[in-house]
Design a protein around this motif. Structure first.
Motif, PDB file in Angstrom:
ATOM      1  N   ASP A  52       0.829  -1.208   0.000  1.00  0.00           N
ATOM      2  CA  ASP A  52       0.000   0.000   0.000  1.00  0.00           C
ATOM      3  C   ASP A  52       0.865   1.261   0.000  1.00  0.00           C
ATOM      4  OD1 ASP A  52      -2.357  -1.398  -0.071  1.00  0.00           O
ATOM      5  OD2 ASP A  52      -2.735  -1.280   2.075  1.00  0.00           O
ATOM      6  N   MET A  53       1.956   1.232   0.758  1.00  0.00           N
ATOM      7  CA  MET A  53       2.850   2.390   0.811  1.00  0.00           C
ATOM      8  C   MET A  53       3.509   2.641  -0.544  1.00  0.00           C
ATOM      9  SD  MET A  53       3.020   3.935   3.767  1.00  0.00           S
ATOM     10  CE  MET A  53       3.156   3.815   5.541  1.00  0.00           C
ATOM     11  N   GLN A  54       3.878   1.580  -1.231  1.00  0.00           N
ATOM     12  CA  GLN A  54       4.464   1.740  -2.557  1.00  0.00           C
ATOM     13  C   GLN A  54       3.465   2.401  -3.509  1.00  0.00           C
ATOM     14  OE1 GLN A  54       5.069  -1.797  -5.012  1.00  0.00           O
ATOM     15  NE2 GLN A  54       7.151  -1.098  -5.466  1.00  0.00           N
ATOM     16  N   ALA A  55       2.205   1.972  -3.423  1.00  0.00           N
ATOM     17  CA  ALA A  55       1.175   2.558  -4.281  1.00  0.00           C
ATOM     18  C   ALA A  55       0.984   4.040  -3.992  1.00  0.00           C
ATOM     19  CB  ALA A  55      -0.145   1.806  -4.103  1.00  0.00           C
ATOM     20  N   ALA A  56       1.219   4.434  -2.726  1.00  0.00           N
ATOM     21  CA  ALA A  56       1.064   5.838  -2.343  1.00  0.00           C
ATOM     22  C   ALA A  56       2.342   6.643  -2.549  1.00  0.00           C
ATOM     23  CB  ALA A  56       0.643   5.928  -0.871  1.00  0.00           C
ATOM     24  N   GLY A  57       3.407   5.999  -3.034  1.00  0.00           N
ATOM     25  CA  GLY A  57       4.667   6.696  -3.250  1.00  0.00           C
ATOM     26  C   GLY A  57       5.442   6.947  -1.976  1.00  0.00           C
ATOM     27  N   LEU A  58       5.267   6.090  -0.964  1.00  0.00           N
ATOM     28  CA  LEU A  58       5.887   6.303   0.343  1.00  0.00           C
ATOM     29  C   LEU A  58       6.900   5.222   0.700  1.00  0.00           C
ATOM     30  CD1 LEU A  58       2.699   7.374   2.357  1.00  0.00           C
ATOM     31  CD2 LEU A  58       4.574   8.858   1.613  1.00  0.00           C
ATOM     32  N   LEU A  59       7.379   4.475  -0.293  1.00  0.00           N
ATOM     33  CA  LEU A  59       8.326   3.402   0.000  1.00  0.00           C
ATOM     34  C   LEU A  59       9.752   3.770  -0.393  1.00  0.00           C
ATOM     35  CD1 LEU A  59       7.667   0.803   1.448  1.00  0.00           C
ATOM     36  CD2 LEU A  59       7.707  -0.397  -0.731  1.00  0.00           C
ATOM     37  N   ASP A  60       9.961   5.025  -0.811  1.00  0.00           N
ATOM     38  CA  ASP A  60      11.311   5.547  -1.066  1.00  0.00           C
ATOM     39  C   ASP A  60      12.084   4.714  -2.089  1.00  0.00           C
ATOM     40  OD1 ASP A  60      10.788   7.487   0.930  1.00  0.00           O
ATOM     41  OD2 ASP A  60      11.419   6.099   2.482  1.00  0.00           O
ATOM     42  N   GLY A  61      11.394   4.276  -3.136  1.00  0.00           N
ATOM     43  CA  GLY A  61      12.077   3.559  -4.203  1.00  0.00           C
ATOM     44  C   GLY A  61      12.325   2.093  -3.937  1.00  0.00           C
ATOM     45  N   GLN A  62      11.937   1.600  -2.795  1.00  0.00           N
ATOM     46  CA  GLN A  62      12.119   0.189  -2.464  1.00  0.00           C
ATOM     47  C   GLN A  62      10.922  -0.621  -2.970  1.00  0.00           C
ATOM     48  OE1 GLN A  62      13.922  -0.225   1.738  1.00  0.00           O
ATOM     49  NE2 GLN A  62      12.705   1.650   1.870  1.00  0.00           N
ATOM     50  N   THR A  63      11.077  -1.927  -2.960  1.00  0.00           N
ATOM     51  CA  THR A  63       9.965  -2.804  -3.273  1.00  0.00           C
ATOM     52  C   THR A  63       9.432  -3.409  -1.972  1.00  0.00           C
ATOM     53  OG1 THR A  63      11.297  -4.818  -3.502  1.00  0.00           O
ATOM     54  CG2 THR A  63      11.064  -3.405  -5.466  1.00  0.00           C
ATOM     55  N   PRO A  64       8.167  -3.826  -1.958  1.00  0.00           N
ATOM     56  CA  PRO A  64       7.649  -4.499  -0.769  1.00  0.00           C
ATOM     57  C   PRO A  64       8.470  -5.720  -0.377  1.00  0.00           C
ATOM     58  CG  PRO A  64       5.845  -3.847  -2.194  1.00  0.00           C
ATOM     59  CD  PRO A  64       7.104  -3.565  -2.952  1.00  0.00           C
ATOM     60  N   ALA A  65       8.959  -6.446  -1.367  1.00  0.00           N
ATOM     61  CA  ALA A  65       9.762  -7.639  -1.063  1.00  0.00           C
ATOM     62  C   ALA A  65      11.056  -7.270  -0.355  1.00  0.00           C
ATOM     63  CB  ALA A  65      10.063  -8.407  -2.351  1.00  0.00           C
ATOM     64  N   GLN A  66      11.683  -6.170  -0.757  1.00  0.00           N
ATOM     65  CA  GLN A  66      12.923  -5.739  -0.099  1.00  0.00           C
ATOM     66  C   GLN A  66      12.680  -5.380   1.364  1.00  0.00           C
ATOM     67  OE1 GLN A  66      13.871  -2.616  -2.923  1.00  0.00           O
ATOM     68  NE2 GLN A  66      15.645  -3.744  -3.704  1.00  0.00           N
ATOM     69  N   VAL A  67      11.566  -4.690   1.632  1.00  0.00           N
ATOM     70  CA  VAL A  67      11.245  -4.315   3.009  1.00  0.00           C
ATOM     71  C   VAL A  67      10.928  -5.560   3.831  1.00  0.00           C
ATOM     72  CG1 VAL A  67       9.621  -3.063   4.467  1.00  0.00           C
ATOM     73  CG2 VAL A  67      10.457  -2.020   2.349  1.00  0.00           C
ATOM     74  N   ALA A  68      10.084  -6.413   3.298  1.00  0.00           N
ATOM     75  CA  ALA A  68       9.678  -7.606   4.041  1.00  0.00           C
ATOM     76  C   ALA A  68      10.857  -8.533   4.303  1.00  0.00           C
ATOM     77  CB  ALA A  68       8.582  -8.350   3.278  1.00  0.00           C
ATOM     78  N   ALA A  69      11.836  -8.548   3.409  1.00  0.00           N
ATOM     79  CA  ALA A  69      12.992  -9.433   3.586  1.00  0.00           C
ATOM     80  C   ALA A  69      13.839  -9.042   4.788  1.00  0.00           C
ATOM     81  CB  ALA A  69      13.847  -9.428   2.321  1.00  0.00           C
ATOM     82  N   ARG A  70      13.699  -7.806   5.262  1.00  0.00           N
ATOM     83  CA  ARG A  70      14.471  -7.375   6.435  1.00  0.00           C
ATOM     84  C   ARG A  70      13.842  -7.842   7.743  1.00  0.00           C
ATOM     85  NH1 ARG A  70      14.322  -2.096   3.583  1.00  0.00           N
ATOM     86  NH2 ARG A  70      16.098  -2.127   2.156  1.00  0.00           N
ATOM     87  N   VAL A  71      12.639  -8.408   7.667  1.00  0.00           N
ATOM     88  CA  VAL A  71      11.933  -8.866   8.858  1.00  0.00           C
ATOM     89  C   VAL A  71      12.007 -10.383   8.930  1.00  0.00           C
ATOM     90  CG1 VAL A  71       9.741  -8.898  10.105  1.00  0.00           C
ATOM     91  CG2 VAL A  71      10.366  -6.899   8.723  1.00  0.00           C
ATOM     92  N   THR A  72      12.601 -10.899  10.001  1.00  0.00           N
ATOM     93  CA  THR A  72      12.680 -12.344  10.209  1.00  0.00           C
ATOM     94  C   THR A  72      11.962 -12.703  11.494  1.00  0.00           C
ATOM     95  OG1 THR A  72      14.815 -12.131  11.332  1.00  0.00           O
ATOM     96  CG2 THR A  72      14.856 -12.542   8.963  1.00  0.00           C
ATOM     97  N   LEU A  73      11.439 -13.915  11.533  1.00  0.00           N
ATOM     98  CA  LEU A  73      10.713 -14.387  12.704  1.00  0.00           C
ATOM     99  C   LEU A  73      11.651 -15.184  13.605  1.00  0.00           C
ATOM    100  CD1 LEU A  73       7.374 -15.563  11.042  1.00  0.00           C
ATOM    101  CD2 LEU A  73       8.033 -13.287  11.845  1.00  0.00           C
ATOM    102  N   ALA A  74      11.513 -14.977  14.904  1.00  0.00           N
ATOM    103  CA  ALA A  74      12.341 -15.678  15.885  1.00  0.00           C
ATOM    104  C   ALA A  74      11.530 -16.763  16.572  1.00  0.00           C
ATOM    105  CB  ALA A  74      12.885 -14.694  16.915  1.00  0.00           C
ATOM    106  N   PRO A  75      12.175 -17.862  16.960  1.00  0.00           N
ATOM    107  CA  PRO A  75      11.438 -18.943  17.619  1.00  0.00           C
ATOM    108  C   PRO A  75      11.118 -18.676  19.072  1.00  0.00           C
ATOM    109  CG  PRO A  75      13.763 -19.515  17.437  1.00  0.00           C
ATOM    110  CD  PRO A  75      13.583 -18.228  16.698  1.00  0.00           C
ATOM    111  N   ASP A  76      11.849 -17.747  19.688  1.00  0.00           N
ATOM    112  CA  ASP A  76      11.614 -17.439  21.100  1.00  0.00           C
ATOM    113  C   ASP A  76      12.108 -16.029  21.391  1.00  0.00           C
ATOM    114  OD1 ASP A  76      14.528 -17.643  21.684  1.00  0.00           O
ATOM    115  OD2 ASP A  76      14.184 -19.785  21.367  1.00  0.00           O
TER     116      ASP A  76
END
Length: 315
Positions: A52-76
């Motif tokens: 949604d941010m990319q569609a609004a021009g608020l992702l600063d040239g990044q792609t959603p995949a690039q942003v999401a790739a920086r988030v990892t899930l931890a087991p604990d």
């Protein structure tokens, strides 16, 4: 320099919005929730927000995949915080839960990591007093949704150190937030005290039969809010009198003193007043349509923020 690692504890709406905000700014983010399915849903939510941010021009040239790739899930929790220099906690608004979580964070996090809570209603002193590392504990309370609204209240407990305040404010500013540094803790912080004062009077006006809930919403949405989106209350009155703020107070101070003298009783937040307000809201918006309305609100906020970004002079 690589942005500091961030840990986000609690993967609800606020936690996922924080994860997006840190990741958009380039931080590696580790996310944990006691319910694995909530963490999975939050990761998907980060991608949704980014799209949604990319569609609004608020992702600063990044792609959603690039942003999401920086988030990892931890087991604990321990794995989540082991490398983080800033920890943003977003668990339930329950002081016993906060105490338990902050005790675990204090034991597991790096000694110099800032431990910040997103709590809206609990004072930081109520859940950090007994901790060995209490000097690095504070509240960083966002305005929902923090992925869109930049103001964030930085609230110290009596024992919070200046270094923790400085580092938290710098981290928030670095991801595009507007930190509000409070000198000390107080119930409701700043935003909820201001919002609460307005809500008290709105409830009173409905209870006294002066206006309908729809009238109150119209007055704020189509009257005060457009101006408030551009300037705060002191700036607004400074601009609303030929001689500035002192001239405004001279002209209208007597009126406000009369009003204030009559605002001595608390309005009824329940009973018939709440029945009227709820009936008005459900007539305007069926409860089943609330999620769609929240999404519509957020997308309109995105458009507004994109407009402000285009119109704000670059320093």
């Amino acid at each position: 320099m690589r942005p500091d690692p961030i840990a986000v504890i609690g993967a609800g709406l606020i936690g996922s919005a924080w994860a997006f905000g840190f990741a958009r700014a380039g931080h590696p983010v580790t996310l944990w929730d006691q319910w694995p399915e909530a963490a999975q849903a939050a990761h998907a939510r980060v991608t949704e927000i980014a799209t949604d941010m990319q569609a609004a021009g608020l992702l600063d040239g990044q792609t959603p995949a690039q942003v999401a790739a920086r988030v990892t899930l931890a087991p604990d929790l321990e794995t989540c915080v082991k490398n983080a220099l800033h920890v943003q906690e977003n668990v339930s608004e329950n002081v016993d839960v906060k105490r338990a979580v902050f005790a675990a964070l204090d034991a597991a996090a790096l000694p110099d990591a800032v431990l910040a809570s997103s709590t809206s209603a609990l004072l930081p002193s109520s859940f950090t007093e007994t901790l060995k590392g209490r000097a690095r504990c504070l509240v960083a309370h966002p305005i929902n949704p923090p992925s869109l609204i930049p103001a964030v209240e930085i609230v110290p407990a009596p024992w919070t150190g200046a270094t923790a305040m400085d580092r938290c404010a710098a981290t928030m500013a670095g991801i595009g937030q507007k930190p509000i540094r409070m000198a000390r803790e107080i119930d409701g912080f700043i935003m909820n005290r201001l919002q609460g004062a307005l809500l008290q009077e709105a409830m009173r006006l409905v209870a006294d039969g002066i206006a309908t809930p729809e009238d109150i919403d119209t007055g704020i949405r189509d009257g005060l809010a457009p101006r408030w989106s551009l300037c705060g209350p002191f700036e607004a009155i400074d601009l609303n009198a030929p001689g500035g703020v002192r001239d405004y107070v001279a002209r209208y101070g007597p009126m406000y003193r009369i009003i204030g003298a009559r605002q001595t009783t608390l309005p009824d937040w329940e009973g018939a007043t709440l029945d009227r307000i709820e009936a008005a809201r459900r007539a305007a918006l069926p409860l089943a349509d609330l999620p769609k309305a929240q999404t519509r609100r957020d997308r309109r906020l995105m458009a507004l923020m994109a407009h402000f970004r285009r119109e704000t002079p670059q320093s």
